[in-house]
Each structure stands twice: as structure tokens, then as C-alpha cells.
Design a protein around this motif. Structure first.
Motif, PDB file in Angstrom:
ATOM      1  N   SER A   1       1.155  -1.244   0.056  1.00 32.74           N
ATOM      2  CA  SER A   1      -0.370  -0.078   0.122  1.00 32.74           C
ATOM      3  C   SER A   1       0.684   1.407  -0.208  1.00 32.74           C
ATOM      4  O   SER A   1       1.996   1.475   0.418  1.00 32.74           O
ATOM      5  CB  SER A   1      -1.086  -0.273   1.193  1.00 32.74           C
ATOM      6  OG  SER A   1       0.156  -0.052   2.344  1.00 32.74           O
ATOM      7  N   ILE A   2       0.147   2.513  -0.115  1.00 30.68           N
ATOM      8  CA  ILE A   2       0.870   3.673   0.214  1.00 30.68           C
ATOM      9  C   ILE A   2       2.046   3.340   1.253  1.00 30.68           C
ATOM     10  O   ILE A   2       3.040   4.470   1.416  1.00 30.68           O
ATOM     11  CB  ILE A   2      -0.235   5.041  -0.122  1.00 30.68           C
ATOM     12  CG1 ILE A   2      -1.038   4.698  -0.966  1.00 30.68           C
ATOM     13  CG2 ILE A   2       0.683   5.920   0.006  1.00 30.68           C
ATOM     14  CD1 ILE A   2      -2.101   6.408  -1.702  1.00 30.68           C
ATOM     15  N   THR A   3       1.906   3.374   2.345  1.00 32.22           N
ATOM     16  CA  THR A   3       1.864   3.274   2.866  1.00 32.22           C
ATOM     17  C   THR A   3       3.036   1.648   3.519  1.00 32.22           C
ATOM     18  O   THR A   3       3.300   1.474   5.015  1.00 32.22           O
ATOM     19  CB  THR A   3       0.967   3.350   4.362  1.00 32.22           C
ATOM     20  OG1 THR A   3       0.306   1.693   4.749  1.00 32.22           O
ATOM     21  CG2 THR A   3       0.243   3.838   4.704  1.00 32.22           C
ATOM     22  N   THR A   4       3.819   0.844   2.679  1.00 30.30           N
ATOM     23  CA  THR A   4       4.322   0.282   2.756  1.00 30.30           C
ATOM     24  C   THR A   4       3.879  -1.078   3.882  1.00 30.30           C
ATOM     25  O   THR A   4       4.597  -2.055   3.401  1.00 30.30           O
ATOM     26  CB  THR A   4       6.278   0.560   2.645  1.00 30.30           C
ATOM     27  OG1 THR A   4       5.987   0.917   4.290  1.00 30.30           O
ATOM     28  CG2 THR A   4       5.599   1.952   2.356  1.00 30.30           C
ATOM     29  N   ASP A   5       2.427  -1.187   4.065  1.00 27.10           N
ATOM     30  CA  ASP A   5       2.644  -2.012   4.124  1.00 27.10           C
ATOM     31  C   ASP A   5       1.770  -3.888   2.796  1.00 27.10           C
ATOM     32  O   ASP A   5       1.106  -3.240   2.003  1.00 27.10           O
ATOM     33  CB  ASP A   5       1.238  -2.310   4.479  1.00 27.10           C
ATOM     34  CG  ASP A   5       1.642  -1.225   6.147  1.00 27.10           C
ATOM     35  OD1 ASP A   5       2.383  -1.103   6.817  1.00 27.10           O
ATOM     36  OD2 ASP A   5      -0.151  -0.721   6.543  1.00 27.10           O
ATOM     37  N   GLY A   6       2.876  -4.451   3.676  1.00 25.48           N
ATOM     38  CA  GLY A   6       2.409  -5.853   2.389  1.00 25.48           C
ATOM     39  C   GLY A   6       0.727  -6.418   2.247  1.00 25.48           C
ATOM     40  O   GLY A   6      -0.354  -6.353   3.766  1.00 25.48           O
ATOM     41  N   TYR A   7       0.025  -6.862   1.491  1.00 23.85           N
ATOM     42  CA  TYR A   7      -1.505  -7.636   1.780  1.00 23.85           C
ATOM     43  C   TYR A   7      -1.075  -8.741   0.645  1.00 23.85           C
ATOM     44  O   TYR A   7      -0.203  -8.381  -0.514  1.00 23.85           O
ATOM     45  CB  TYR A   7      -2.560  -6.717   1.075  1.00 23.85           C
ATOM     46  CG  TYR A   7      -2.599  -5.290   2.203  1.00 23.85           C
ATOM     47  CD1 TYR A   7      -3.140  -5.684   3.290  1.00 23.85           C
ATOM     48  CD2 TYR A   7      -2.118  -4.401   2.538  1.00 23.85           C
ATOM     49  CE1 TYR A   7      -3.673  -5.233   3.976  1.00 23.85           C
ATOM     50  CE2 TYR A   7      -2.504  -3.555   3.151  1.00 23.85           C
ATOM     51  CZ  TYR A   7      -3.343  -3.388   4.356  1.00 23.85           C
ATOM     52  OH  TYR A   7      -3.249  -2.339   4.934  1.00 23.85           O
ATOM     53  N   MET A   8      -1.869  -9.956   1.136  1.00 22.75           N
ATOM     54  CA  MET A   8      -2.017 -10.720  -0.249  1.00 22.75           C
ATOM     55  C   MET A   8      -3.375 -11.456  -0.183  1.00 22.75           C
ATOM     56  O   MET A   8      -4.203 -11.145   0.231  1.00 22.75           O
ATOM     57  CB  MET A   8      -1.213 -12.325   0.699  1.00 22.75           C
ATOM     58  CG  MET A   8      -1.266 -13.346  -0.552  1.00 22.75           C
ATOM     59  SD  MET A   8      -0.713 -14.924   0.880  1.00 22.75           S
ATOM     60  CE  MET A   8       1.069 -14.478  -0.168  1.00 22.75           C
ATOM     61  N   LEU A   9      -3.763 -11.784  -1.562  1.00 18.70           N
ATOM     62  CA  LEU A   9      -4.890 -11.617  -1.578  1.00 18.70           C
ATOM     63  C   LEU A   9      -4.939 -13.277  -3.075  1.00 18.70           C
ATOM     64  O   LEU A   9      -3.722 -14.363  -3.082  1.00 18.70           O
ATOM     65  CB  LEU A   9      -5.258 -11.481  -3.260  1.00 18.70           C
ATOM     66  CG  LEU A   9      -7.039 -11.604  -3.736  1.00 18.70           C
ATOM     67  CD1 LEU A   9      -7.743 -11.327  -2.775  1.00 18.70           C
ATOM     68  CD2 LEU A   9      -6.550 -11.007  -5.248  1.00 18.70           C
ATOM     69  N   PHE A  10      -5.152 -14.464  -1.792  1.00 19.68           N
ATOM     70  CA  PHE A  10      -5.899 -15.939  -1.983  1.00 19.68           C
ATOM     71  C   PHE A  10      -7.119 -16.532  -2.989  1.00 19.68           C
ATOM     72  O   PHE A  10      -7.987 -15.663  -1.994  1.00 19.68           O
ATOM     73  CB  PHE A  10      -5.377 -16.299  -1.007  1.00 19.68           C
ATOM     74  CG  PHE A  10      -5.151 -18.097  -1.098  1.00 19.68           C
ATOM     75  CD1 PHE A  10      -4.029 -18.454  -1.800  1.00 19.68           C
ATOM     76  CD2 PHE A  10      -5.859 -19.371  -0.324  1.00 19.68           C
ATOM     77  CE1 PHE A  10      -3.962 -19.458  -2.202  1.00 19.68           C
ATOM     78  CE2 PHE A  10      -5.235 -20.505  -0.677  1.00 19.68           C
ATOM     79  CZ  PHE A  10      -4.216 -20.539  -1.703  1.00 19.68           C
ATOM     80  N   THR A  11      -7.439 -16.459  -3.649  1.00 19.25           N
ATOM     81  CA  THR A  11      -8.540 -16.646  -4.861  1.00 19.25           C
ATOM     82  C   THR A  11      -8.625 -18.646  -4.968  1.00 19.25           C
ATOM     83  O   THR A  11      -7.408 -18.642  -5.451  1.00 19.25           O
ATOM     84  CB  THR A  11      -8.338 -16.319  -5.924  1.00 19.25           C
ATOM     85  OG1 THR A  11      -7.748 -14.618  -5.463  1.00 19.25           O
ATOM     86  CG2 THR A  11      -9.596 -16.119  -6.713  1.00 19.25           C
ATOM     87  N   ALA A  12      -9.700 -18.920  -4.793  1.00 19.10           N
ATOM     88  CA  ALA A  12      -9.381 -20.606  -5.550  1.00 19.10           C
ATOM     89  C   ALA A  12     -10.532 -20.769  -6.512  1.00 19.10           C
ATOM     90  O   ALA A  12     -11.779 -19.667  -6.593  1.00 19.10           O
ATOM     91  CB  ALA A  12     -10.554 -20.942  -4.093  1.00 19.10           C
ATOM     92  N   HIS A  13      -9.853 -21.264  -7.482  1.00 19.43           N
ATOM     93  CA  HIS A  13     -10.893 -21.563  -8.796  1.00 19.43           C
ATOM     94  C   HIS A  13     -11.193 -22.855  -8.593  1.00 19.43           C
ATOM     95  O   HIS A  13      -9.914 -24.102  -9.040  1.00 19.43           O
ATOM     96  CB  HIS A  13     -10.298 -21.264 -10.404  1.00 19.43           C
ATOM     97  CG  HIS A  13      -9.845 -19.947  -9.613  1.00 19.43           C
ATOM     98  ND1 HIS A  13     -10.272 -18.726 -10.809  1.00 19.43           N
ATOM     99  CD2 HIS A  13      -8.262 -19.003  -9.189  1.00 19.43           C
ATOM    100  CE1 HIS A  13      -9.304 -17.734 -10.281  1.00 19.43           C
ATOM    101  NE2 HIS A  13      -7.617 -17.397  -9.524  1.00 19.43           N
ATOM    102  N   PHE A  14     -12.420 -23.620  -9.195  1.00 19.08           N
ATOM    103  CA  PHE A  14     -12.402 -25.078  -9.622  1.00 19.08           C
ATOM    104  C   PHE A  14     -13.606 -24.882 -10.264  1.00 19.08           C
ATOM    105  O   PHE A  14     -14.976 -24.116 -10.837  1.00 19.08           O
ATOM    106  CB  PHE A  14     -12.562 -25.201  -7.983  1.00 19.08           C
ATOM    107  CG  PHE A  14     -14.022 -24.757  -6.918  1.00 19.08           C
ATOM    108  CD1 PHE A  14     -15.384 -25.640  -7.637  1.00 19.08           C
ATOM    109  CD2 PHE A  14     -13.437 -23.747  -6.050  1.00 19.08           C
ATOM    110  CE1 PHE A  14     -16.224 -24.820  -6.474  1.00 19.08           C
ATOM    111  CE2 PHE A  14     -14.742 -23.238  -5.896  1.00 19.08           C
ATOM    112  CZ  PHE A  14     -15.911 -23.903  -5.512  1.00 19.08           C
ATOM    113  N   ILE A  15     -13.940 -26.222 -10.600  1.00 16.97           N
ATOM    114  CA  ILE A  15     -15.214 -26.743 -11.286  1.00 16.97           C
ATOM    115  C   ILE A  15     -16.813 -27.602 -11.005  1.00 16.97           C
ATOM    116  O   ILE A  15     -15.687 -28.734  -9.768  1.00 16.97           O
ATOM    117  CB  ILE A  15     -15.052 -28.149 -12.781  1.00 16.97           C
ATOM    118  CG1 ILE A  15     -14.004 -27.335 -13.472  1.00 16.97           C
ATOM    119  CG2 ILE A  15     -16.242 -28.083 -13.719  1.00 16.97           C
ATOM    120  CD1 ILE A  15     -14.211 -26.558 -14.396  1.00 16.97           C
TER     121      ILE A  15
END
Length: 293
Positions: free
Chosen positions: A181-195
Motif C-alpha cells: 500500500s501507500i504506507t508500504t504495508d504488505g497485503y496478500m490475495l488468495f483465490t480458489a478456482h474450481f469446477i
């Protein structure tokens, strides 16, 4: 005998004369007459759902009133019923026929989420006046109650998603990305894909969270593995798509040693094509930079 022509009144069918009768019942505000049947029976239909009924005077209007009580497309009272009623405390009775405070509370909670409203929204004076006008008997909740309802809703939805993932017939592919982010904080996004069982592609965001430093391959692999265990899907992993950061290569190697994978993990680490194309374009722009100048 002389063939005396009949007057216009005499040639009108019986059904037409029946239509001209003065309609005194209030139900006729919600019904309209339709073309008579071949047998001369007078019919009418609901203005909202279109269902037709017998409109003969001998049949009365009881069936029409009963239909209005359960018509699915009639949610509010007529304008005439919005006038002051006795015993209503002088308020306009224009609320829904079947008001469920629990449903209203859930809708209010979801509105706060959907429109990213502050919890204090329910305590705004203007909003409370609007709610009180619609239903004077409504017990309007506080911002703390809305917050508690939202947390409860989140837990219920999480359990529902867990059930969906557990019954997925095949393995699950994942994508993940990190940014600051602008404040240099780190973030992680975790997404699942399936049938799913109906052969439809599903995509679910499982986590969006703060990622404290250091952002090393080991730290990120521990974070993702903890998410897999939290959702109970550590044995259903097929692949994970990441960008070309060196820390992601280390993370993928650490995860391979912790998870049971197909073909010993040969298809586990997938490199993001969009990120590769972006790197190629950036390198190309650097090469022609001098020429453009």
C-alpha cells in the motif's frame, strides 16, 4: 311486419350491460375486466400478476379479496389504505403487509456491506426518521449490533463456502498476489478456482489479509499453508499461479514439500502469463527508449 331497426341499447350484449354497473367494492382497484368468454361469462384479471377470475355479480368478490391477500406481486397496500387508520397512532399505514423485522435487519446488514457504509450509518438521524416513517414500531439497532450481525453473517458465509469447497468433485487451482500500500504495508490475495458438480467454473476469494514482513518465500509459504488448513483443502490442491518474483519460486518449492500433489508437483507452479507479457513489453520499451527520444 315492418323491419324496425333496433336501437343501439337493444343490440348491446348482456355482458356489456353488466360492465356498466357501478362497482362499489374496493377490490376493483386491483382488477380489470377482460374479453368475455364464448359462453358469455364475464371475466377479470389481476393488474399485478395477470391471473383471471370469474367477475359475475352472483359470484361476489370474496375470491378476489382472497387473491389479493396472497398475490406475490402485491407487496404494499393501496393508496386508500395508506390513509390514517384508527389505532395506528396517527401514522401512515403504508408498510408491507407482512413485515419481518429479522429480514429487515439482515437486509440492512447486507446494505452496509454492499455499499461500504460505516456502521454508524444506522444511527444517522435522517436514516432513523426514514425508518420510523415506514414503520413506527420498528426497533432500530445500533452500530454495535450491526457489527455483531456482520461478523455472524461472515461466519455463516464462511461455513457455506467451506461446504462448497469440500464437495467440489476435483482438485482446486489457486492464484495469489502480493502488493504494498501507500504506507508500504504488505497485503496478500488468495483465490480458489474450481469446477463444481454442474461443470461450472467457480471463483472464490478465500482471503485478503495483511502480510507482515519479512516477505520471504518461507514466510509466504507458511501463510498460504495455514490458509489451506483453515479452509480444510490442503489435500485438494492442484496448482497455484504466481508472478515471476524470486520469492514466489522459493514459496512454491516450500509448498511442494508440504502438500500431496498430482504428478509430484510437476504442474503445481504456474507462472502468470500476463505478468510475463508485461515484463517483455517493459524490456522492449527500454530498448527503443533512445530511438523514441
Amino acid at each position: 311486419m315492418l323491419d324496425i331497426p333496433k336501437t343501439e341499447e337493444e343490440v348491446k350484449p348482456t355482458t356489456e350491460r353488466k360492465r356498466q354497473r357501478k362497482l362499489t367494492s374496493e377490490v376493483w382497484a386491483d382488477f380489470e375486466f377482460i374479453k368475455p368468454q364464448k359462453n358469455g361469462e364475464l371475466r377479470c384479471k389481476c393488474k399485478r400478476c395477470g391471473k383471471d377470475f370469474n367477475a359475475e355479480s352472483k359470484s361476489g368478490t370474496g375470491n378476489l379479496k382472497r387473491h389479493l391477500d396472497r398475490c406475490k406481486k402485491r407487496c404494499y397496500r393501496d393508496v386508500g389504505q395508506m390513509l390514517l387508520e384508527s389505532g395506528s397512532g396517527g401514522s401512515l399505514a403504508n408498510r408491507a403487509l407482512d413485515f419481518n423485522p429479522n429480514v429487515f435487519r439482515e437486509l440492512l446488514t447486507m446494505a452496509v456491506v454492499k455499499h461500504e457504509l460505516p456502521f454508524q450509518f444506522v444511527e444517522y438521524e435522517g436514516i432513523r426518521k426514514c425508518f420510523n416513517y415506514l414503520n413506527p414500531d420498528l426497533n432500530i439497532v445500533s452500530r454495535n449490533t450491526i457489527k455483531a450481525d456482520l461478523i455472524k453473517k461472515f461466519k455463516n458465509e464462511k461455513m457455506r463456502v467451506k461446504e462448497v469447497l469440500s464437495v467440489a468433485p476435483g482438485r482446486i487451482a489457486f492464484t495469489s498476489d502480493c502488493w504494498s500500500s501507500i504506507t508500504t504495508d504488505g497485503y496478500m490475495l488468495f483465490t480458489a478456482h474450481f469446477i463444481d458438480s454442474a461443470w461450472r467454473l467457480q471463483k472464490l476469494i478465500l482471503n485478503f489479509s495483511f502480510l507482515p514482513p519479512p516477505h520471504t518465500g518461507l514466510a509466504m509459504s507458511n501463510h498460504i499453508y495455514s490458509l489451506l488448513k483453515e479452509w480444510g483443502i490442503q489435500k485438494k490442491v492442484f496448482s497455484i499461479t504466481l508472478d515471476n518474483a524470486s520469492s514466489n519460486d522459493c514459496m512454491a518449492d516450500f509448498l511442494k514439500s508440504e502438500i500431496d500433489l498430482v504428478c509430484e508437483g510437476a504442474y503445481f507452479h504456474v507462472r502468470c502469463c500476463a505478468h510475463i507479457m508485461n515484463l517483455i513489453v517493459q524490456d522492449g520499451l527500454k530498448e527503443i527508449d533512445e530511438a523514441i527520444r
